[in-house]
Design an enzyme around this catalytic site. Structure first.
Site, short mmCIF file in Angstrom:
data_model
loop_
_atom_site.label_atom_id
_atom_site.label_comp_id
_atom_site.label_asym_id
_atom_site.label_seq_id
_atom_site.Cartn_x
_atom_site.Cartn_y
_atom_site.Cartn_z
N HIS A 311 0.86 -1.18 0.00
CA HIS A 311 0.00 0.00 0.00
C HIS A 311 0.89 1.23 0.00
O HIS A 311 1.62 1.48 0.96
CB HIS A 311 -0.90 -0.03 1.25
CG HIS A 311 -1.93 1.03 1.26
ND1 HIS A 311 -3.18 0.87 0.70
CD2 HIS A 311 -1.92 2.28 1.76
CE1 HIS A 311 -3.88 1.97 0.87
NE2 HIS A 311 -3.13 2.85 1.49
N HIS A 356 -3.57 4.30 11.34
CA HIS A 356 -2.33 5.08 11.25
C HIS A 356 -2.46 6.38 12.03
O HIS A 356 -3.55 6.82 12.35
CB HIS A 356 -1.98 5.38 9.79
CG HIS A 356 -3.05 6.11 9.04
ND1 HIS A 356 -4.17 5.48 8.54
CD2 HIS A 356 -3.17 7.41 8.68
CE1 HIS A 356 -4.94 6.37 7.91
NE2 HIS A 356 -4.35 7.54 7.99
N GLU A 362 -4.64 15.81 9.07
CA GLU A 362 -5.48 15.62 7.89
C GLU A 362 -6.82 16.33 8.03
O GLU A 362 -7.56 16.08 8.98
CB GLU A 362 -5.77 14.14 7.67
CG GLU A 362 -4.55 13.29 7.47
CD GLU A 362 -4.91 11.80 7.46
OE1 GLU A 362 -6.11 11.46 7.42
OE2 GLU A 362 -3.99 10.98 7.50
N HIS A 398 -6.32 6.75 13.46
CA HIS A 398 -7.59 6.58 12.78
C HIS A 398 -7.42 5.50 11.72
O HIS A 398 -6.31 5.05 11.43
CB HIS A 398 -8.07 7.89 12.17
CG HIS A 398 -7.05 8.56 11.30
ND1 HIS A 398 -6.02 9.29 11.80
CD2 HIS A 398 -6.92 8.60 9.95
CE1 HIS A 398 -5.29 9.77 10.80
NE2 HIS A 398 -5.81 9.36 9.68
FE LIG Z 1 -5.28 9.31 7.53
#
Ligand SMILES: [Fe+2]
EC number: 1.13.11.5
Length: 461
Positions: A311, A356, A362, A398
């Site tokens: 990923h 993460h 963010e 999250h």
């Molecule tokens: Fe994130």
């Protein structure tokens, strides 16, 4: 999946193309003098005005400037005075609320049906007077700006992301139509006027960058193309309100349309100021340079991803970045990323981002890429409530909710599937420094909401 958005509101302007190129743009052929940028007598009786967006002696690759050749200089204007706008939030107090909790705005209360000037400050970091950091604003406009009124920010460069609706933006350097699933950038100080091309409301987000300018991310081992390709960025062409006539000496001269006074509204340290001037700001007959507004269709992102296993970091979704000069290489004041429709396949790989926590904070926003004006996504009762946004705390974990986690664990990842093709693209503002929230944004955010898109919370009773 369209590789170019089939916009509901059709394009009506033409553009130059290419991010970062030097352009010479002429509404009337010959309006820009060659080669003398400071011609003693510019063509068409025009006046020369330079705008610089960087310090003058910076590296050539960073130098941003534009010479405008205009009918009247913008030098002649009345004194700026502070504007006590009737909308209290047009002159917001400083943002001061900081929390490690994730906060979300399933929807945003919006009491006034205002114009472009009725933006609401969500939060900020840094300081516009120190040219550090940024601010985030929501807009939800229902009407055109007042006639003969323009806006500019003296604080920073605006990245405009409509969530739904269209904006007709007339700038000093030309006109842009900006529709949902497009973004636009307007440099600090450029004066512009916003109207609604189809008369319908438009809502969205603005990231005002106090430090430097947005630029394309480096591609490194990706090579010459990929992500947002430079050739897909569109730059307005010179356009002016006036005509060309024969002058006293039989010369061709450019003449402005007759108008009464214009209002110049400027934002300084998040506060509104205004002055008037006797001439239209839209009197630039030709310009040449590297500092200009631009727009970009998010459907054109050339997405990079793992095709065997693993990923990749979300950095592969970055469209624009603003490097934080003086800090570690690769550090950005903000990265703007776009996560939209794409094919997904990778052997034995969990398809969603793992749990993460990041040093970058963010801010997630929704962009309705579905072009239907009656899209269910635009229904306030829809599962996706219009104007949703959320903010993840710095270094607070999250990831997927339990339902998606279990479903993705059980899925066959060896078969290509089209993901996120339901009409909603996610935009991400990733900040280097945490965002301080304004009082209204903090109070209206629904903390620990179950409606968060990617959070897993244990609700307190
Ligand atoms: Fe994130």
């Amino acid at each position: 999946m369209h590789l170019v958005t089939d916009f509901a509101v059709k394009e009506k302007y033409s553009y130059h193309e290419g991010f970062g190129n030097h352009f010479r743009s002429e509404a009337v052929p010959g309006a820009v003098p060659i080669p003398n940028n400071h011609a003693q007598r510019p063509p068409l009786g025009l006046r020369t005005e330079k705008m610089s967006g960087t310090s003058l002696v910076g590296p050539r690759s960073h130098n941003l400037y534009t010479y405008m050749y205009r009918i009247e200089s913008s030098h002649e204007h009345h004194e700026f005075t502070q504007w006590n706008h009737h909308l209290e939030y047009a002159n917001p107090p400083p943002a001061k609320n900081l929390t490690p909790n994730a906060v979300s705005w399933p929807t945003v209360p919006w009491p006034e049906k205002g114009d472009w000037i009725s933006q609401r400050l969500v939060g900020s970091n840094g300081d516009p007077q120190q040219k550090t950091g940024l601010s985030i604003w929501f807009f939800n406009i229902h009407k055109d700006m007042d006639p003969q009124t323009v806006f500019s920010s003296l604080d920073g460069e605006a990245l405009i992301v409509p969530q739904f609706g269209s904006l007709d933006i007339t700038t000093e350097l030309g006109k842009m139509l900006v529709r949902h699933n497009e973004i636009a950038v307007i440099p600090r100080g450029i004066r512009y006027r916003v109207t609604l091309p189809d008369g319908k409301p438009c809502r969205g987000y603005i990231c005002e960058l106090y430090q430097g300018h947005f630029r394309l991310p480096e591609l490194g081992i990706i090579g010459t193309t990929g992500l947002a390709n430079s050739y897909d960025f569109q730059i307005p062409k010179a356009s002016f309100e006036g005509r060309v006539e024969k002058g006293l000496n039989s010369d061709q001269i450019a003449v402005a349309n007759e108008t009464s006074e214009w209002n110049i509204v400027s934002r300084l340290n998040t506060k509104l100021w205004r002055c008037s001037q006797p001439t239209s700001p839209f009197n630039v007959v030709g310009w040449q340079g590297t500092l200009y507004p631009y727009k970009y269709d998010l459907a054109r992102v050339d997405t990079i991803a793992n095709i065997r296993y693993g990923h990749a970091d979300p950095s592969v979704f970055v469209v624009l970045t603003a490097p934080s000069f003086g800090k570690a290489p690769g550090t950005a004041v903000i990265d703007f990323a776009c996560v939209g429709p794409r094919w997904q396949v990778a052997e034995g790989t969990y398809p969603l981002p793992w749990f993460h926590r990041n040093t970058m904070q963010e801010f997630v926003l929704g962009i309705i890429d579905d072009q239907r004006l009656d899209t269910p996504l635009n229904d306030p009762k829809a599962d996706f409530s219009p104007f949703a946004a959320f903010l993840n705390g710095t270094m607070v974990t999250h990831g997927p909710d339990e339902k998606h986690y279990q479903a993705m664990k059980a899925s066959d990842t060896t078969k290509p599937v089209m993901v996120q093709n339901e009409g909603l693209t996610f935009g991400l503002f990733e900040f280097e420094c945490p965002l301080y929230l304004t009082d209204w944004a903090f109070e209206s955010a629904k903390q620990n909401s179950k409606r968060q898109f990617s959070g897993q919370f244990i609700e307190t009773k």
